[in-house]
Scaffold this active site. Structure first.
Site: not given
Ligand code: PMP
Length: 362
Positions: A102, A174, A198
């Protein structure tokens, strides 16, 4: 129906008490004869829900008064764009720490707006995957901010250190898969963001915590719905917010408070993680290849020594009411996501199953 424990990484399990309350009041919310989904976001009734959710969230994280909380659209990925668009100002670079999937995805998006300076923090300790300590992160002069991801949902890697880079460095992070799971010092950050699906509530809502003095610097190209100042000036209602997700997040915040808040969640999360990693470490049958100091307490990836047993493991665990244990496609193997809503009994049921599976197939 037999009890099911859902180990999905997100959208993830919600507290059963919250779902029951939402079910009870779904068709007739607050004696209005209608659901909370069907009322105006600008009406008094919804504004009360919105304000209370925000207050509870601030209480849970001890958010200092010089921070604003924004309820946004666009998920974590939306924030990969919103962050540079709002915080770069007249700078052209920002430091991005890469320790997993991520964090790397955030870099990819940031490249559309600036020249990110990537700090590769991935390392190994005794052959296990690890992250270099913050003291070894070499920051760039003139960077607008530092970005990192404290919990890599796919890699199962956590950075639990508290940032301490001095007042000049705007630390952004994040927190999508770790928010509200452990105590943090919000004052060490300029911006914290998290998709809701989550630890907060249903997908569709994204929370941003931004330090007041960082507002008002958005690029002219920043879409209004991603502009922190526009959102702040309009109490996160510049356009129609995801009202049902906001309401449900509010119920989750009340549930968290009633359960003892973040400190109590942190204790239980610690217990759950110790139990699961303990079973993995004490078997030659399961394996996790992350160094202890960087192991995630939210997402626990593990491999079976004999990967030809993977599909049988998934089939049998599903039949036993243990759902969504398949690892992410880029990693393979298994992954158990054990966010706040996963009770200790869920992890106990999983570890009992894992021991039994090992006895039968080991
Ligand atoms: N950052 C992290 C740490 C994630 O786990 C995720 C999705 N699993 C995201 C960003 C992306 O999030 P979204 O699908 O809400 O755009």
């Amino acid at each position: 129906m037999a009890q099911v424990f859902n180990f999905s990484s997100g959208p993830a399990m919600l507290p059963a008490d919250v779902l029951k309350q939402a079910q009870q009041e779904l068709c007739d919310w607050h004696d209005l004869g209608t659901s909370v989904m069907e009322i105006s976001h600008r009406g008094k009734a919804f504004i009360e829900v919105a304000e209370e959710a925000e207050k509870d969230f601030c209480d849970l994280l001890n958010i200092p008064s010089n921070y604003k909380v924004l309820f946004c659209h666009g998920g974590g990925r939306g924030q990969f764009s919103a962050l540079p668009l709002n915080i770069l100002g007249d700078k052209t670079t920002a430091d991005y720490v890469d320790a997993g999937y991520w964090a790397a995805s955030a870099v990819k998006e940031a490249k559309k707006y600036c020249t990110p300076h990537v700090i590769d923090a991935k390392t190994t300790v005794d052959g296990l995957r690890a992250v270099k300590p913050m003291s070894e992160w070499k920051l760039t002069d003139g960077a607008a901010y530092l970005h990192y991801c404290p919990n890599e949902t796919i890699d199962g890697i956590a950075i639990d250190e508290t940032p301490n880079f001095g007042d000049e460095v705007v630390v952004t992070a994040d927190f999508s898969s770790t928010i509200l799971s452990r105590q943090i010092d919000v004052s060490r950050y300029g911006v914290i963001y998290a998709g809701a699906q989550k630890n907060i509530g249903p997908a569709g809502l994204t929370l941003v915590i931004v330090r007041e003095d960082l507002l008002g610097k958005a690029s002219v190209a920043c879409p209004s719905i991603l502009d922190y100042s526009v959102l702040n000036e309009n109490d996160s209602m510049f356009n129609t917010p995801p009202t049902f997700a906001w309401y449900l997040a509010g119920l989750v915040f009340k549930w968290l408070k009633q359960k003892g808040g973040v400190p109590q969640m942190e204790r239980i999360n610690q217990q759950k993680a110790e139990l699961l990693y303990g079973v993995i470490d004490n078997s030659g049958f399961y394996r996790n290849d992350v160094a202890k100091a960087n192991r995630s307490r939210m997402n626990v990836p593990f491999q079976l020594a004999d990967s030809s047993l993977d599909s049988l493991f998934l089939e049998e665990s599903f039949a036993a009411g243990l759902h969504a244990l398949k690892g992410h496609r880029v990693v393979g193997g298994m992954r158990a996501s054990i966010y706040n809503a996963m009770p200790l009994e869920g992890v106990q049921a999983l570890t009992d199953f894992m021991r039994d599976f090992e006895r039968r197939h080991g």
